[in-house]
Each structure stands twice: as structure tokens, then as C-alpha cells.
Design an enzyme around this catalytic site. Structure first.
Site, mmCIF file in Angstrom:
data_model
loop_
_atom_site.group_PDB
_atom_site.id
_atom_site.type_symbol
_atom_site.label_atom_id
_atom_site.label_comp_id
_atom_site.label_asym_id
_atom_site.label_seq_id
_atom_site.Cartn_x
_atom_site.Cartn_y
_atom_site.Cartn_z
ATOM 1 N N GLU A 1 0.409 -9.304 42.081
ATOM 2 C CA GLU A 1 0.947 -8.604 43.245
ATOM 3 C C GLU A 1 1.629 -9.599 44.190
ATOM 4 O O GLU A 1 2.677 -9.305 44.769
ATOM 5 C CB GLU A 1 -0.176 -7.864 43.988
ATOM 6 C CG GLU A 1 -0.841 -6.748 43.181
ATOM 7 C CD GLU A 1 -1.814 -7.243 42.111
ATOM 8 O OE1 GLU A 1 -2.016 -8.480 41.997
ATOM 9 O OE2 GLU A 1 -2.359 -6.413 41.383
ATOM 10 N N TRP B 1 1.688 -16.314 0.282
ATOM 11 C CA TRP B 1 1.491 -15.380 1.374
ATOM 12 C C TRP B 1 1.888 -13.976 0.956
ATOM 13 O O TRP B 1 2.772 -13.809 0.107
ATOM 14 C CB TRP B 1 2.283 -15.780 2.615
ATOM 15 C CG TRP B 1 1.860 -17.133 3.115
ATOM 16 C CD1 TRP B 1 2.537 -18.285 3.014
ATOM 17 C CD2 TRP B 1 0.642 -17.454 3.814
ATOM 18 N NE1 TRP B 1 1.850 -19.318 3.611
ATOM 19 C CE2 TRP B 1 0.675 -18.821 4.113
ATOM 20 C CE3 TRP B 1 -0.457 -16.707 4.222
ATOM 21 C CZ2 TRP B 1 -0.376 -19.461 4.795
ATOM 22 C CZ3 TRP B 1 -1.482 -17.355 4.900
ATOM 23 C CH2 TRP B 1 -1.427 -18.718 5.177
ATOM 24 N N THR C 1 -13.792 -16.250 2.333
ATOM 25 C CA THR C 1 -12.427 -16.583 2.744
ATOM 26 C C THR C 1 -12.315 -18.089 3.002
ATOM 27 O O THR C 1 -11.291 -18.702 2.698
ATOM 28 C CB THR C 1 -12.021 -15.744 3.975
ATOM 29 O OG1 THR C 1 -12.002 -14.373 3.575
ATOM 30 C CG2 THR C 1 -10.660 -16.119 4.522
ATOM 31 N N LEU D 1 -6.862 -21.012 10.926
ATOM 32 C CA LEU D 1 -7.129 -19.975 11.934
ATOM 33 C C LEU D 1 -6.759 -20.394 13.357
ATOM 34 O O LEU D 1 -7.404 -19.982 14.331
ATOM 35 C CB LEU D 1 -8.609 -19.536 11.895
ATOM 36 C CG LEU D 1 -9.126 -19.048 10.545
ATOM 37 C CD1 LEU D 1 -10.604 -18.673 10.634
ATOM 38 C CD2 LEU D 1 -8.318 -17.861 10.035
ATOM 39 N N GLU E 1 -10.359 -11.626 10.626
ATOM 40 C CA GLU E 1 -9.359 -11.952 9.588
ATOM 41 C C GLU E 1 -10.067 -12.199 8.260
ATOM 42 O O GLU E 1 -9.669 -13.055 7.471
ATOM 43 C CB GLU E 1 -8.541 -13.172 10.007
ATOM 44 C CG GLU E 1 -7.585 -12.876 11.146
ATOM 45 C CD GLU E 1 -6.394 -13.818 11.152
ATOM 46 O OE1 GLU E 1 -5.647 -13.873 10.158
ATOM 47 O OE2 GLU E 1 -6.236 -14.520 12.157
ATOM 48 N N LEU F 1 -16.645 -8.418 4.104
ATOM 49 C CA LEU F 1 -17.152 -8.457 5.474
ATOM 50 C C LEU F 1 -16.524 -7.338 6.312
ATOM 51 O O LEU F 1 -17.183 -6.762 7.193
ATOM 52 C CB LEU F 1 -16.869 -9.835 6.085
ATOM 53 C CG LEU F 1 -17.455 -10.110 7.461
ATOM 54 C CD1 LEU F 1 -18.946 -9.820 7.516
ATOM 55 C CD2 LEU F 1 -17.202 -11.562 7.869
ATOM 56 N N ALA G 1 -15.787 -4.335 5.397
ATOM 57 C CA ALA G 1 -16.514 -3.075 5.161
ATOM 58 C C ALA G 1 -17.825 -3.079 5.941
ATOM 59 O O ALA G 1 -18.199 -2.079 6.571
ATOM 60 C CB ALA G 1 -16.790 -2.908 3.672
#
Ligand SMILES: NC(=O)C1=CN([C@@H]2O[C@H](COP(=O)(O)OP(=O)(O)OC[C@H]3O[C@@H](n4cnc5c(N)ncnc54)[C@H](OP(=O)(O)O)[C@@H]3O)[C@@H](O)[C@H]2O)C=CC1
Ligand SMILES: Nc1c(N[C@@H]2O[C@H](COP(=O)(O)O)[C@@H](O)[C@H]2O)[nH]c(=O)[nH]c1=O
Length: 595
Positions: A81, A208, A234, A242, A326, A331, A333
């Protein structure tokens, strides 16, 4: 009608033009458009620093021109503001300020409120009130007390277009709103999959699937999160980094969830020189590897029950607002089944890899029919380079209207309470200001003992009476003994201890209808107490208009809980009683005046 914006740089005079030229009649459309713009500005602050409330502000002149804009860069920096009124300069005077969210800080010289007041803003439109209980309503009250007209979407006026604008304000601060309403951080499950629904080839190779452009978007998503989480597999398969390589401030903590702790000695995630990594694992897993990780500077946290909910509750307590998942389908599920995932972001690449064993984004959820499928809400589709980005919510953003601690039903119980700006009176310990509202207060009551003869007896406190009633009428000498022990207990604490422990250890002594009658039992005891002691009734009546909350952090039925998650039945019964006393006094006043 459509509204278009041209955003200029200096001198920041931009124009919101109504295409049909009528900018005086459709105030709702104008307000909605500026609020949406404030929410868009707020979105810009996500990811520049550790996630914090996202604030945006637009200053618009009475002729619909944008005179200034601002968004909060980071916590502790100039409020949105203040930036907006600075940008608007002299045009602020008499203008309207549009805020996606009520500011939190309203006292002092360098706050959003003081900036708006000093700039001579005439009207403020607020998308949503501040979601945190202790801040909600303060800035709005302060602005109004300074003579500024304040309108809050959904409260002062409603329409479809305003409802949509309000929703954009809820979405831009979804993590904060979730934090205010639940015990887990806001979680987003993100994955990249081929057109045939695979997140890797059958070999496990996944680099990828999505395009470079999509992966840049992932860096931004990471930058806007407190932490990124993956499963052990993973880590073994991808050796991910990451990190948020989006070139700006904030980088999230990396979290690995592993039961076995069977992880490689060398991994990118063990390099904590720039970003920290936390490994969460089953208690007792591979102690020597835990030591090894600790020597690398990786924090290891052990859980008795390693599951997504426990882990998320833990990170909630550590102050995390938002988590990006990610992980692979196993995991994912588990996290979906535990209801900790709120949003899904899927990059779908126009590629086909095939392979009946190739992994998919979500493993087994135990569903067998399409009718059981989870439907996303507020779904968005966006093309990112060659990929399609599909996102949506698995759980709705909790709504904030009306906001009453513990139970919306409070207003129904007591119409004297303002649903939007409730003042709250907490009580708990007997020595507190409103300690006489506690069941432990030393005010004996005379009530029937509830047995066959229904003789009246004196009970040393409401708590004595309430606890004893759990065992009243049960044909068992041990139950009779228990009632007597509670009645003669030397303190309410002792009465509570006997009642609670007997209920746990000897449930066969508890009357069958206890769950059905306990509220009624409490109500009768409270009514007796407040009718017996006129000064207590006066104190109760002096609280008219305020929400009463028993501030017990443990008792989620009678109390309000640590963060307002309790049902607050004791507070509710007291408000009900207060309301009944008020009705009685207004009836007797009417009778007196008509006599
Ligand atoms: N395209 C994409 O977006 C992505 C693709 N992938 C790919 O997916 C594949 C890996 O998938 P997946 O095996 O499902 O990997 P996950 O990331 O789901 O890891 C699963 C592991 O998580 C750990 N875990 C800890 N607690 C739980 C729990 N309660 N429930 C389930 N798992 C738990 C276990 O680790 P432990 O065995 O150590 O005890 C388990 O083996 C790889 O090929 C990878 O390349 C992965 C992520 C994203
Ligand atoms: N394969 C795949 C993704 N995979 C995810 O990204 C992680 C690798 O991150 P980093 O090491 O930081 O580059 C990997 O472990 C997995 O979680 N993500 C995507 O956006 N698109 C993709 O095609």
C-alpha cells in the site's frame, strides 16, 4: 463489458477503460477488475523470499485511472500500500485503494494503514479479510476509525463478478488460508507426464519429459514453496538437485521421505552448501547412515509412524506454509490417500513412451470404479511451449466467511454477535478475568442427583456435577461408588480426574446415553450456576456481542483448541444462556413499559 489495463512505468498513470464508455454505473465490474489486478500484483511477490502473505495494491482515481500500484517484495519491506501511494503521489488524495487482502500490521508509522491514511485515500476496497484470527478485522476497523470508507467483497456487496474477484484473492494466499484453517501446510503435487500417462520410461529414465520452458516454470514453483519433497526411490533413480534455478531470492528446503534410508552415499541432495536438506525416516532406520548424513550437514528426523500426514503435521509445526511434492507415483498415492495434497499441477508433454511397466504419476488409490475418481475443481489449462499445463484443486480453499472461532453456528446461537468482526473473550483458568465461566470455578450448585429418587444435592462445582453424571443411573455398585467419589472429590480437578479415568478404564460403568445427553447435562448445570449467582449472570450479560471461547488447547469438544479447531461447546452453551437471559430481560422490560 470488458475492462482493459495498460500498465505504464513512470509516472504510473494507467487507464482502466470500460469498453462501453460507461464507467459510472457498473461499480461492481470496476471494483472487481481492480481487485483482480491487486491479486495479480500480489502473485508477483510469491517466491521472491520465503513464502509470506502476498499483498498487492492498486490506487485508482475517481475517473477509473490507475494512479499507482505496488506489491510486497518480502516480509519486513515496504508494504504494498505504501509503494502504491508513493507511485500515485498527489493522485492518491480522494482516490480508492484496492487491496487483495486486509493488511496485518496496522499500528505505527510505517504500516499499510498509515500510508493510506496519510495519502488521503477516500475509500478502500478489500478482497478478503486477513485469515489469521488475531489480525482479522484490526486494519479495517482502524481505517474506518480514520473516516475512510471500507468495503469488503462478499460483505458489503455481492455479485458474480465480485465473487470471482474475491476468489482470486483467496487463491493468491491459499497457503496462508490453509494454515489458518488446518494443521498441515498447503501441498501441491507436481509431475510431468507423457501423453500416454508415464512419468518415466520402464527403465526409470525420466530426463526429460517436459520441455525446457516447462521446467523453468517448475523452478518458479519451487521458488514459491517452502520445501520440495521426494521419495527415496526418486533420489536413487534421478539423483535430483531440486533447486529453484529461477535466478531470484528464495530457495526451498529439500525433503526426502524414506522408510528404509537405503540411499546412495553420494547424492546431489547431500550438498547443503546452498540449500538445506532434511531426510525424514522411520525411527531406528540405518543409524550409521543417519550419522553419515549428519556429518554432511543433512538433518535427519525420525518418525514413529512415517506417513505423509504425520510428516506434514510436523512441518506445519515447524512453520512451513507450502510444500511442492515432486515425488513419483508411489509416494504421491500415499499423500493423496492421506488427504494432504490440495492442488495438482501436471505438465503433459506431447510424447509417447509406452511400456506397461513404465511408472505413472499416481500409484494405487484402491479405487475400482470411475465413479470413485477424484474430480479436480477450478481447473486451468495453459499451453507452455509444446506442453499443456493442467492444474486444479483436490480440496477447495476453505472459505473465510463468516468467521467465528470454532463454529459458524455461533451467530445462530447468539444474534448479538457480529459475524465479520467478532470480538472474542477467551476464558479457561478460574483466576483469569472471566474465570467464573470455567466449570472449575468454586460455585456450588444444587441439582438433583439424577438417580431414582431425584433428591437435590449440593455439588461443589459444575465440573463435579458433570463428571458424576457420566455414571448416574447405571445399575452397578461400582458406578454408584464412582458418583459418590466424584461428588465428594476435594476439588474440580480431582472430580475431573476420577470421571475421565473411570470413563477410559471402565467404560462399562458409563451410562449408555452419555454421548446423547452430555450437552443437556452441562447446559442444566450452567443454567443453575448462573441463576444461583446474580453477579455471575451480570458478568455473562456484560459480554454481549462477544464470542465466548473456552481456551482449552486439549479439549476439542468443550474447548476451542489450540488454533480454533475445537468445537467450543462450553462457549456455545454460555452464549446460548446469555441470549436466553437477554430475551427474558427484554420481555420483562416490555411488560413493565406496557403495564
Ligand atoms: N516425471 C516426473 O514428474 C517424475 C518422475 N519420477 C520418476 O518416478 C520414478 C520413481 O517413482 P516412485 O518409485 O513412485 O518414487 P517415489 O518418489 O514415490 O518414492 C517412493 C519411496 O518413497 C518412500 N516413502 C516413504 N514413506 C512412504 C509412504 N508412506 N508411502 C510411499 N512411499 C514412501 C519410500 O522410500 P524408501 O524405499 O527409500 O523407503 C518409497 O520407496 C523414477 O523413475 C523417477 O524418475 C519421479 C518424480 C517426478
Ligand atoms: N522428469 C521430469 C521432472 N522430474 C522431477 O524433477 C526432478 C529433477 O530435478 P532437478 O535435478 O532439480 O533438475 C526429478 O527428481 C523429479 O522430481 N520434472 C519435470 O518438470 N519434468 C520432467 O521431465
Amino acid at each position: 463489458m470488458s475492462l482493459s489495463f495498460r500498465i505504464c512505468s513512470s509516472p504510473l498513470i494507467c487507464r482502466a477503460t470500460l469498453s462501453n464508455g460507461d464507467n459510472s454505473r457498473n461499480h461492481h465490474a470496476i471494483d472487481a477488475a481492480f481487485i483482480r489486478r491487486a491479486a495479480d500484483l500480489a502473485e508477483m511477490s510469491a517466491g521472491l523470499t520465503s513464502p509470506h502473505p502476498n499483498f498487492g495494491c492498486v490506487i485508482a482515481t475517481s475517473s477509473g485511472k490507475v494512479a499507482g500500484e505496488g506489491y510486497l517484495y518480502a516480509q519486513g519491506t515496504k508494504p504494498a500500500e505504501a509503494l502504491a501511494v508513493e507511485a500515485a503521489g498527489e493522485f492518491s488524495r480522494g482516490s480508492t485503494a484496492y487491496l487483495n487482502m486486509e493488511p496485518g500490521d496496522c499500528h505505527g508509522d510505517h504500516t499499510a494503514v498509515s500510508a493510506l491514511v496519510q495519502a488521503g485515500i477516500e475509500r478502500v476496497v478489500v478482497g478478503i479479510r486477513h485469515p489469521l484470527q488475531h489480525l482479522r478485522g484490526s486494519a479495517i476497523r482502524e481505517l474506518r476509525s480514520q473516516g475512510i470508507e471500507v468495503n469488503v467483497l462478499g460483505e458489503d456487496f455481492e455479485s458474480k463478478v465480485l465473487e470471482d474477484a474475491r476468489k482470486s484473492c483467496l487463491l493468491v494466499n491459499a497457503p496462508l488460508i490453509h494454515r489458518a484453517c488446518s494443521q498441515v501446510p498447503f501441498s501441491v503435487l507436481k509431475y510431468a507426464m507423457t501423453l500416454d500417462g508415464k512419468i518415466a520410461a520402464s527403465s526409470g529414465h525420466a530426463a526429460w519429459i517436459s520441455s525446457k520452458l516447462s521446467r523453468t516454470r517448475v523452478f518458479e514453483l519451487r521458488g514459491g514453496s517452502d520445501a520440495v519433497i521426494v521419495g527415496g526411490n526418486t533420489v536413487r533413480q534421478d539423483d535430483p538437485r531440486l533447486t529453484a534455478r529461477h535466478g531470484q531470492g528464495h530457495t526451498p528446503t529439500r525433503i526426502v521421505m524414506t522408510q528404509s534410508l537405503d540411499l546412495p552415499e553420494e547424492a546431489n541432495l547431500w550438498d547443503v552448501s546452498e540449500v538445506s536438506t532434511i531426510v525424514v525416516t522411520q525411527r531406528g532406520a540405518r543409524k550409521s547412515f543417519q550419522k553419515y548424513l549428519a556429518s554432511k550437514g543433512v538433518e535427519v528426523v525420525e518418525f514413529d509412524m512415517l506417513n505423509p500426514r504425520e510428516v506434514m503435521e510436523y512441518f506445519h509445526l515447524r512453520g512451513y506454509l507450502s510444500i511442492l511434492w515432486e515425488c513419483g507415483g508411489t509416494l504421491a498415492a500415499s499423500a493423496i490417500s492421506s488427504s494432504v495434497i490440495h492442488k495438482v499441477v501436471a505438465f503433459v508433454a506431447p510424447k509417447i513412451i509406452g511400456g506397461s511397466k513404465a511408472p505413472s504419476p499416481v500409484g494405487d488409490l484402491g479405487m475400482v470404479e470411475m465413479t470413485q475418481a477424484l474430480n479436480l475443481i477450478d481447473v486451468c489449462y495453459e499451453q507452455v511451449g509444446p506442453d499443456m499445463l493442467v492444474s486444479g484443486y483436490l480440496q477447495p480453499i476453505p472459505d473465510l466467511l463468516p468467521v467465528i472461532p470454532s463454529e459458524d453456528a455461533t451467530v445462530e446461537i447468539d444474534p448479538s454477535v457480529d459475524p465479520f468482526e467478532p470480538s472474542i473473550i477467551f476464558f479457561y483458568k478460574t483466576w483469569d478475568l472471566y474465570g467464573s465461566f470455567s466449570n472449575f470455578s468454586p460455585h456450588p450448585i444444587r441439582m438433583p442427583c439424577g438417580g431414582e429418587n431425584d433428591d437435590y444435592m449440593t455439588w461443589s462445582s459444575v465440573e463435579h456435577y458433570y463428571q458424576a453424571n457420566k455414571f448416574v443411573g447405571v445399575e452397578n455398585p461400582m458406578a454408584h461408588d464412582c458418583v459418590e467419589k466424584i461428588r465428594t472429590a476435594r476439588s474440580p480437578e480431582e472430580a475431573a480426574l476420577i470421571g475421565r479415568s473411570t470413563l477410559r478404564q471402565k467404560p462399562e460403568l458409563v451410562r449408555n446415553d452419555w454421548e446423547d445427553v452430555k450437552i443437556e447435562v452441562m447446559y442444566k448445570a450452567l443454567k443453575c450456576k448462573f441463576s444461583t449467582y446474580p453477579h455471575l449472570k451480570s458478568i455473562l450479560l456484560s459480554t454481549v456481542g462477544s464470542v465466548l471461547v473456552e481456551a482449552s488447547p486439549h479439549d476439542l469438544f468443550w474447548g476451542g483448541g489450540r488454533e480454533g479447531e475445537g468445537l467450543n461447546y462450553l462457549g456455545r452453551l454460555l452464549m446460548q444462556l446469555r441470549s436466553e437471559y437477554l430475551d427474558e430481560s427484554s420481555v420483562s422490560a416490555e411488560n413493565t413499559s406496557s403495564a
